[in-house]
Scaffold this motif. Structure first.
Motif, mmCIF file in Angstrom:
data_model
loop_
_atom_site.group_PDB
_atom_site.id
_atom_site.type_symbol
_atom_site.label_atom_id
_atom_site.label_comp_id
_atom_site.label_asym_id
_atom_site.label_seq_id
_atom_site.Cartn_x
_atom_site.Cartn_y
_atom_site.Cartn_z
ATOM 1 N N PHE A 104 -19.738 16.210 -39.538
ATOM 2 C CA PHE A 104 -19.956 17.654 -39.602
ATOM 3 C C PHE A 104 -21.366 17.936 -40.130
ATOM 4 O O PHE A 104 -22.141 18.668 -39.510
ATOM 5 C CB PHE A 104 -18.894 18.310 -40.492
ATOM 6 C CG PHE A 104 -19.243 19.709 -40.914
ATOM 7 C CD1 PHE A 104 -19.161 20.762 -40.009
ATOM 8 C CD2 PHE A 104 -19.642 19.980 -42.213
ATOM 9 C CE1 PHE A 104 -19.487 22.059 -40.392
ATOM 10 C CE2 PHE A 104 -19.968 21.265 -42.614
ATOM 11 C CZ PHE A 104 -19.891 22.307 -41.701
ATOM 12 N N ALA A 105 -21.702 17.334 -41.273
ATOM 13 C CA ALA A 105 -23.025 17.558 -41.880
ATOM 14 C C ALA A 105 -24.131 17.008 -40.993
ATOM 15 O O ALA A 105 -25.178 17.636 -40.837
ATOM 16 C CB ALA A 105 -23.079 16.932 -43.278
ATOM 17 N N LEU A 106 -23.908 15.836 -40.416
ATOM 18 C CA LEU A 106 -24.917 15.231 -39.547
ATOM 19 C C LEU A 106 -25.155 16.099 -38.312
ATOM 20 O O LEU A 106 -26.306 16.288 -37.896
ATOM 21 C CB LEU A 106 -24.478 13.822 -39.132
ATOM 22 C CG LEU A 106 -25.496 13.005 -38.344
ATOM 23 C CD1 LEU A 106 -26.739 12.730 -39.179
ATOM 24 C CD2 LEU A 106 -24.862 11.687 -37.902
ATOM 25 N N SER A 107 -24.103 16.653 -37.753
ATOM 26 C CA SER A 107 -24.264 17.492 -36.557
ATOM 27 C C SER A 107 -25.028 18.780 -36.856
ATOM 28 O O SER A 107 -25.706 19.318 -36.000
ATOM 29 C CB SER A 107 -22.902 17.834 -35.950
ATOM 30 O OG SER A 107 -22.205 18.768 -36.765
ATOM 31 N N LYS A 108 -24.922 19.255 -38.091
ATOM 32 C CA LYS A 108 -25.617 20.488 -38.466
ATOM 33 C C LYS A 108 -27.067 20.251 -38.881
ATOM 34 O O LYS A 108 -27.887 21.147 -38.767
ATOM 35 C CB LYS A 108 -24.886 21.186 -39.625
ATOM 36 C CG LYS A 108 -23.469 21.570 -39.316
ATOM 37 C CD LYS A 108 -23.394 22.618 -38.254
ATOM 38 C CE LYS A 108 -21.955 23.042 -38.029
ATOM 39 N NZ LYS A 108 -21.785 23.807 -36.812
ATOM 40 N N THR A 109 -27.373 19.035 -39.371
ATOM 41 C CA THR A 109 -28.696 18.801 -39.943
ATOM 42 C C THR A 109 -29.501 17.701 -39.265
ATOM 43 O O THR A 109 -30.702 17.626 -39.433
ATOM 44 C CB THR A 109 -28.572 18.409 -41.430
ATOM 45 O OG1 THR A 109 -27.876 17.157 -41.516
ATOM 46 C CG2 THR A 109 -27.842 19.483 -42.213
ATOM 47 N N ASN A 110 -28.810 16.790 -38.601
ATOM 48 C CA ASN A 110 -29.443 15.627 -37.988
ATOM 49 C C ASN A 110 -30.155 14.756 -39.031
ATOM 50 O O ASN A 110 -31.149 14.108 -38.744
ATOM 51 C CB ASN A 110 -30.412 16.050 -36.886
ATOM 52 C CG ASN A 110 -30.532 14.998 -35.808
ATOM 53 O OD1 ASN A 110 -29.630 14.179 -35.627
ATOM 54 N ND2 ASN A 110 -31.626 14.997 -35.081
#
Length: 180
Positions: free
Chosen positions: A26-32
């Motif tokens: 979730f966090a990776l998809s929002k921030t890369n």
């Protein structure tokens, strides 16, 4: 009524196993950013642990996880934006800080290398492939002919070893590797 400690611990372990990768993605998809995703996971589960220890469980933990994840991610992003804004205001200090960080990084890397050398050979290899070669867990599992879960366990144990020795300097190590 607060749950007994062993019930809360068991619940936490189950929730962590079930949700840590989902929170990470979730966090990776929002921030890369792997750094922000890892930081978010750590903070989310610290907050969840605190909730399980101190609060009545009227709200299902899964609902808490979603709410906490959004809130923590926003907090982490705000912190990163504030840090970036400060560095932009004082470019000469930012350059000096980067120079110092490079020197600290070299010293820290030497210490981390010593710790890695003390790990079992497979853990060393898995950790190096993940953190130095930037391979993901699936790639490492295929390359070494081990399960993805085994890779996850090796990384978790390696990070635990490093955290124990470098808890006060780990942020520098993670920051450097996620910025290069």
């Amino acid at each position: 009524m607060m749950p007994p400690a062993n019930v809360a611990e068991h619940t936490f372990e189950q929730l962590f196993r079930q949700w840590n990768r989902k929170v990470y993605h979730f966090a990776l998809s929002k921030t890369n950013s792997t750094y922000i995703a890892e930081e978010t996971v750590q903070r989310v589960f610290i907050k969840l642990w605190h909730n399980l220890q101190t609060k009545d469980l009227d709200i299902p933990a899964e609902v808490q996880l979603f709410t906490i994840s959004r809130s923590v991610l926003l907090d982490v992003l705000k912190e990163e934006n504030r840090r970036y804004a400060v560095l932009q205001q004082f470019p000469e200090q930012a350059t000096a800080q980067q120079d110092l960080t490079q020197i600290e990084y070299k010293d820290l890397l030497q210490e981390v290398e010593k710790l890695i050398a003390q790990m079992p050979p497979m853990r060393q290899q898995v950790f190096r492939l993940s953190r130095f070669e930037q391979l993901n867990y699936t790639e490492i599992a295929k390359l070494l002919a081990i399960s993805k879960r085994t890779v996850e366990n090796h990384i978790a144990l390696a990070l635990k070893t490093i955290r124990k020795s470098f808890s006060h300097l780990l942020w520098l190590f993670l920051l450097f590797f996620n910025s290069h």
